[in-house]
Design a protein around this motif. Sequence first.
Motif: not given
Length: 277
Positions: A8-9, A27-34
């Motif tokens: 996700l953004s 019920n979870t997700f990933a995201f870029f730290t930047r």
Amino acid sequence: MYYIGNHLSASKGFAAMGRAAVKLGGNTFAFFTRNPRGGKAKAIDEKDIEKFLAFAKEHEFGKIVAHAPYTMNLCSAKEDIRKFSKEMIADDMKRMEYIPGNYYNFHPGSHTGQGVETGIEYIAQTLNEIITPEQSTTILLETMAGKGSEIGRNFEEIRTIIDKVELDDKLGVCFDTCHVWDAGYDIVDNLDGVLEEFDKVIGLDRLKAVHFNDSMNVCGSHKDRHQKIGQGNIGAEAMKRVALHPVLKGKPFILETPNDDEGYAAEIAMFKEWMGE
């Protein structure tokens, strides 16, 4: 319990990502730290974090999986890139403590012609310099497809990195289905054997998360091109066997397939149907 989500953004904050995940059925997700291509990270909004943590508890989220930018290369031949990458991961470790107890995934890097041994030494050196006994974040080394001079193309390379890190209890592995298939591990016809080999070389206790992707390529191609679930060379039945494998129960499964929201929602629904929901 199972946990499924997608990338996700992070531009609108953690609370917004939590709501977006639930809207898609996750019920979870990933995201870029930047920005995935690098750059300065967005300032931490502590009120937003508080809202997210409450929301995640209410909706029984699993651990979420941060992803380092693709530009981070701890084993580059260029000293300025290694320095930049070290500063980036050190900063990310501080930021991750605002959402304690979660995962931070990164590509081990590319040795850019120096050789695997030199590359591994650089990776381990940086991890030894930035990992602290107090951190609650587990850093995940991602299994790689082996294109170019990538490190992590086999379980042995990942094991060697782990062995060189002093605080190795802070390390785990993210098992990417497309990557291991493209690296030559036959998860279609020999999933049990692949996981047994992982256990023998690395240890299944290190396997913390799964990047759940089909592949556009044949096994052993070393190309790393993700495909939608069931539309690639791994195929729906083999992906289902991965999803249902008992040793992967309770791990966060993160979709990185070439999809829009409608496609992700359909894949999440498929995963949940496999789980009997």
